[in-house]
Structure formats: C-alpha cells, structure tokens
Design an enzyme around this catalytic site. Structure first.
Site, PDB file in Angstrom:
ATOM      1  CE  LYS A  80      32.220  39.519  29.138  1.00 36.15           C
ATOM      2  NZ  LYS A  80      32.200  40.655  30.044  1.00 36.15           N
ATOM      3  N   GLY A 184      26.739  42.167  49.458  1.00 37.36           N
ATOM      4  CA  GLY A 184      28.028  41.803  48.857  1.00 37.36           C
ATOM      5  C   GLY A 184      29.078  42.868  49.068  1.00 37.36           C
ATOM      6  N   GLY A 186      32.403  42.887  48.242  1.00 39.86           N
ATOM      7  CA  GLY A 186      33.595  42.475  47.514  1.00 39.86           C
ATOM      8  C   GLY A 186      34.374  43.680  47.012  1.00 39.86           C
ATOM      9  CG  HIS A 187      37.426  43.109  44.032  1.00 39.20           C
ATOM     10  ND1 HIS A 187      37.171  41.795  43.724  1.00 39.20           N
ATOM     11  CD2 HIS A 187      38.718  43.162  44.421  1.00 39.20           C
ATOM     12  CE1 HIS A 187      38.266  41.083  43.918  1.00 39.20           C
ATOM     13  NE2 HIS A 187      39.214  41.877  44.349  1.00 39.20           N
ATOM     14  CB  VAL A 188      32.088  46.807  43.223  1.00 39.45           C
ATOM     15  CG1 VAL A 188      31.268  48.076  42.984  1.00 39.45           C
ATOM     16  CG2 VAL A 188      32.867  46.448  41.960  1.00 39.45           C
ATOM     17  CE1 TYR A 190      34.819  46.577  54.160  1.00 38.36           C
ATOM     18  CE2 TYR A 190      36.243  48.333  53.354  1.00 38.36           C
ATOM     19  CZ  TYR A 190      35.709  47.601  54.401  1.00 38.36           C
ATOM     20  OH  TYR A 190      36.054  47.908  55.696  1.00 38.36           O
TER      21      TYR A 190
HETATM   22  P1  NAD Z   1      33.468  40.248  44.136  1.00 38.69           P
HETATM   23  O1  NAD Z   1      33.444  38.782  43.815  1.00 38.69           O
HETATM   24  O2  NAD Z   1      34.724  40.885  44.575  1.00 38.69           O
HETATM   25  O3  NAD Z   1      32.348  40.574  45.253  1.00 38.69           O
HETATM   26  C1  NAD Z   1      31.118  39.927  45.351  1.00 38.69           C
HETATM   27  C2  NAD Z   1      30.844  39.737  46.834  1.00 38.69           C
HETATM   28  O4  NAD Z   1      29.511  39.238  46.971  1.00 38.69           O
HETATM   29  C3  NAD Z   1      31.772  38.718  47.496  1.00 38.69           C
HETATM   30  O5  NAD Z   1      32.318  39.281  48.684  1.00 38.69           O
HETATM   31  C4  NAD Z   1      30.854  37.537  47.795  1.00 38.69           C
HETATM   32  O6  NAD Z   1      31.246  36.827  48.950  1.00 38.69           O
HETATM   33  C5  NAD Z   1      29.526  38.226  47.973  1.00 38.69           C
HETATM   34  N1  NAD Z   1      28.355  37.370  47.765  1.00 38.69           N
HETATM   35  C6  NAD Z   1      28.177  36.381  46.861  1.00 38.69           C
HETATM   36  N2  NAD Z   1      26.951  35.846  46.982  1.00 38.69           N
HETATM   37  C7  NAD Z   1      26.346  36.533  47.975  1.00 38.69           C
HETATM   38  C8  NAD Z   1      25.059  36.430  48.579  1.00 38.69           C
HETATM   39  N3  NAD Z   1      24.156  35.541  48.182  1.00 38.69           N
HETATM   40  N4  NAD Z   1      24.754  37.286  49.579  1.00 38.69           N
HETATM   41  C9  NAD Z   1      25.660  38.198  50.007  1.00 38.69           C
HETATM   42  N5  NAD Z   1      26.901  38.325  49.478  1.00 38.69           N
HETATM   43  C10 NAD Z   1      27.225  37.488  48.479  1.00 38.69           C
HETATM   44  O7  NAD Z   1      32.885  40.955  42.828  1.00 38.69           O
HETATM   45  P2  NAD Z   1      32.966  42.504  42.466  1.00 38.69           P
HETATM   46  O8  NAD Z   1      34.079  42.720  41.521  1.00 38.69           O
HETATM   47  O9  NAD Z   1      32.840  43.316  43.708  1.00 38.69           O
HETATM   48  O10 NAD Z   1      31.620  42.657  41.605  1.00 38.69           O
HETATM   49  C11 NAD Z   1      30.346  42.674  42.250  1.00 38.69           C
HETATM   50  C12 NAD Z   1      29.246  42.668  41.200  1.00 38.69           C
HETATM   51  O11 NAD Z   1      29.405  43.807  40.348  1.00 38.69           O
HETATM   52  C13 NAD Z   1      29.265  41.455  40.256  1.00 38.69           C
HETATM   53  O12 NAD Z   1      27.942  41.143  39.896  1.00 38.69           O
HETATM   54  C14 NAD Z   1      30.016  41.972  39.043  1.00 38.69           C
HETATM   55  O13 NAD Z   1      29.653  41.266  37.873  1.00 38.69           O
HETATM   56  C15 NAD Z   1      29.528  43.403  38.992  1.00 38.69           C
HETATM   57  N6  NAD Z   1      30.453  44.314  38.298  1.00 38.69           N
HETATM   58  C16 NAD Z   1      31.749  44.445  38.735  1.00 38.69           C
HETATM   59  C17 NAD Z   1      32.609  45.301  38.076  1.00 38.69           C
HETATM   60  C18 NAD Z   1      34.039  45.483  38.543  1.00 38.69           C
HETATM   61  O14 NAD Z   1      34.689  46.438  38.093  1.00 38.69           O
HETATM   62  N7  NAD Z   1      34.546  44.640  39.424  1.00 38.69           N
HETATM   63  C19 NAD Z   1      32.147  46.034  36.967  1.00 38.69           C
HETATM   64  C20 NAD Z   1      30.820  45.908  36.569  1.00 38.69           C
HETATM   65  C21 NAD Z   1      29.982  45.034  37.239  1.00 38.69           C
END
Ligand code: NAD
Length: 350
Positions: A80, A184, A186-188, A190
């Site tokens: 990392k 949540g 977000g990207h994942v 949804y």
């Molecule tokens: P993102 O930031 O796009 O989505 C996170 C969502 O959670 C946001 O919409 C945010 O508004 C919401 N959120 C934050 N705090 C909240 C709360 N207290 N209650 C409800 N909603 C809340 O992130 P992402 O890329 O979708 O990743 C989501 C999680 O998955 C993270 O923990 C990330 O580390 C993990 N992750 C992501 C990936 C990836 O490929 N993007 C890979 C492995 C792990």
C-alpha cells in the site's frame, strides 16, 4: 519511532519513505509480503495530521492486502502507499509524476492502484514514470454500463455473488423475496442494489445524501430509511456498503438480520465482535473476502486476460466463502478468524 518496533509492523518486508522537494511529495510505500508475487495495493492521499498517523495507516492497510490477495487466489502480495496531503488542495501533476518515480524505484516489488484521494487521471500521470501502475483501464462492465477504469462494478458483482452464497448457506433459499438492508448507496452499494433487484430481492436503503435514495426508490421500489434505522430492521441480510466499523458495540445488539454481507472495508470495529456474531447466530461474510472483486479486476487488467476469465475468478468468491463458513461451523470459530487462518495457509506456506 522505530519502524521495526511499530505495533503494526507485522513482519513487513520493505517500508520506504520518499520526499521530493520540488513537488512537495511526502509519501510512504509499505510492502508487507511478496511470497505469492509482487505486492499490490492502492495509493491513498490523505491530510494525515502526523507522519506517525500515515505510517500506522500504510502498515495496517498493506498487511490487509496480503490477506485479501491470498484469499482471492491472486499471484500477488500485499502492499500500500500513502501520500501525506489534502488531495483537494495540494495535489499537482508534478506530485503525481514524483509518485510514479517513487513506485518505479521499488523495481516492480510494489504495484499501485486507486484508493481514496487518487483518481484514474492521477494514475495515468504516474504511469508515464512507472510500469507498476494498475487499474487505469477497467474494460469490464455489468448490466450494460460503461466502464471507466473504476473497479467498483467488479466489487459490486463480487459482493452480489458472495451475498447470494451467504443466503443459500444460512437461509437455504435464493434471493427472491429476501429482504436486504443496504447501508450506503455509493459506487458499490448502488450497483449491488441493482443486481439484487434483478434477482427479486426486496430492498431497504439508506445514505447520508438524498440523491441516490430517490433514484433507488424509483428504479428498484426500495424502501428508504434513515441512517440510524438501518441496523434494527427486520430483514434477512444487512449489507454494509458505507464506511468501516459499522458493526460495533452499539449497533451489534440491534441487528436482526441473519446474514451480514457487504462491501465496506473493516466492517468490524474490533475483531472479537466476529465471535459475538457467531454466538448470535449471524453469518458474517468477512469483508476482505467478499469485497475482493475490485482487486481481482485489477489483476486481470494487468494480466491482459479476458472478461470471461475475470468474471469466473470473481465468482470464486462464493467458493471461498463456503469454505470459510464450513470450517467456522465445524470448529465453532468466527468466520473472520477462519478467513485469516486460510489466507495465512495460502501465503505463509508459499
Ligand atoms: P462511495 O464513497 O462511493 O460510497 C459510500 C456511500 O456511503 C456514499 O454514498 C456515502 O454518502 C454513504 N455513507 C457514508 N456514511 C454513511 C452512513 N453513516 N450511513 C449511510 N450511508 C453513508 O464508496 P464505494 O466505492 O461505494 O465503497 C463503499 C465501501 O466499500 C467503502 O468502505 C470502500 O472502502 C469499500 N470498498 C470499495 C471498493 C471499490 O471498488 N470501490 C473495493 C473494496 C472495498
């Protein structure tokens, strides 16, 4: 502070500090273990208050990547990197170029990718100075969406496969009519909601921002609840897809779901909570096992392999989970404890 005596040191192979005066870059790369192959792990840019805080973070995260890669059967180790600074105010193309040179100086032992504060456009600058930059060309996508280099679609697909496996194991049913609470969108989160909706699941969703909630209500007929209500819902599955530590001493007693399966990293505020979940009869899909789709995607991008091979590899997340669940049930241990043992069997014996 000595790095060797650091509480997170955990037998790291290589920790490198870099300062580029011209661009202002201050960064650390940590390589935890390369028994299975070169280390891979994202580059995070964050306004750490102190360099000690940055070191804590990079050591903890790189060790986590070793376990994640081993569990996902990748020929990769864990590493990392962190850049100390505010990505909104301090990031410059010169700094990203310097970071590329830093990564290159490790001679292929460390491959970097995206993490918080770093975008695909930053990786593309680094890639002009290093051959060890990954995750700039995700070409795989699901549900007809355009791929933009972001691994989130693959992460979401892996979480979907893992959630389905967990429901089959614990509840002995498919996803039709299964009630899932997603924290949540977000990207994942949804994209996970879309996969689940397509398989007939009933969705309950929350987020701290309203836009995606309105969309989910329209697109999936999801029931919207407040962030505080999501834990205690009378549902079958809780899917944490927001930030870490969502399962803690306050939320755990509220959880009625029989399965926890979601994307967030570090879902358990403390490791011992895994045992409490076991005792409550809740099946927990360990976070780094179920959310490995993104890293599997990046690996296949680097191997120039096919979309079908990558998809098949992501689907093996289900097999890994079944092995963990079975061993946990046989021994009475928590699933997170068993996952760590299996990962160690894979990377320590090689
Ligand atoms: P993102 O930031 O796009 O989505 C996170 C969502 O959670 C946001 O919409 C945010 O508004 C919401 N959120 C934050 N705090 C909240 C709360 N207290 N209650 C409800 N909603 C809340 O992130 P992402 O890329 O979708 O990743 C989501 C999680 O998955 C993270 O923990 C990330 O580390 C993990 N992750 C992501 C990936 C990836 O490929 N993007 C890979 C492995 C792990």
């Amino acid at each position: 502070m000595s790095v060797f005596d650091h509480k997170e040191f955990a037998n790291h192979e290589h920790v490198a500090f870099y300062h580029d005066e011209k661009s202002g870059l201050k960064a650390i790369i940590a390589v935890h273990n390369t028994n299975l192959g070169p280390s891979l792990g994202g580059c995070r840019m964050w306004p750490y208050a102190t360099s000690t805080e940055a070191l804590n973070d990079v050591l903890r995260l790189s060790k986590g990547m070793t376990y994640k890669a081993a569990m996902a059967e990748l020929k990769l180790g864990g590493g990392k990197s962190v850049i100390i600074g505010d990505p909104r105010k301090e990031k410059t193309p010169e700094m990203m170029a310097a970071m590329g040179r830093f990564v290159e100086s490790l001679g292929g032992k460390y491959i970097t990718a995206e993490d918080s504060g770093i975008a695909v456009s930053d990786l593309k600058i680094m890639a002009q100075h290093s051959t060890s930059i990954a995750g700039t060309e995700a070409k795989y996508h699901y549900n007809d969406e355009e791929a933009d280099g972001n691994p989130a679609p693959s992460t979401a697909y892996g979480v979907f496969v893992g959630l389905k496996t967990s429901v089959e194991y614990k509840l002995e049913r498919d996803l039709r009519g299964v009630k899932v609470a997603i924290q949540g969108l977000g990207h994942v989160g949804y994209r996970l909601a879309r996969h689940l909706h397509n398989e007939g699941a009933e969705l309950f969703v929350t987020d701290i921002y309203p836009e995606s909630l309105e969309k989910a209500k329209e697109e999936f007929g999801a029931t919207v609840v407040s962030p505080d209500e999501i834990f205690a819902l009378d549902v079958d599955v809780f899917a944490p897809c927001a930030m870490g530590a969502s399962i803690n001493d306050v939320t755990l007693p509220q959880i009625k779901a029989k399965v926890i399966a979601g994307a967030a990293n570090n879902q358990l505020a403390e490791e011992h909570l895994g045992q409490q979940l076991t005792e409550k009869g809740i099946l927990y899909a360990p976070d780094y096992v179920i959310n490995a789709g993104g890293v599997i995607d990046i690996y296949h991008q680097r191997m120039l392999s096919t979309s079908a091979a990558m998809r098949a590899h992501i689907e093996r997340i289900g097999d890994n989970l079944k092995e963990i669940f079975t061993r946990a049930e046989e021994t009475g241990n928590s699933t997170n404890f068993i996952a760590n043992r299996i990962a160690e069997e894979r990377f320590l014996t090689n």
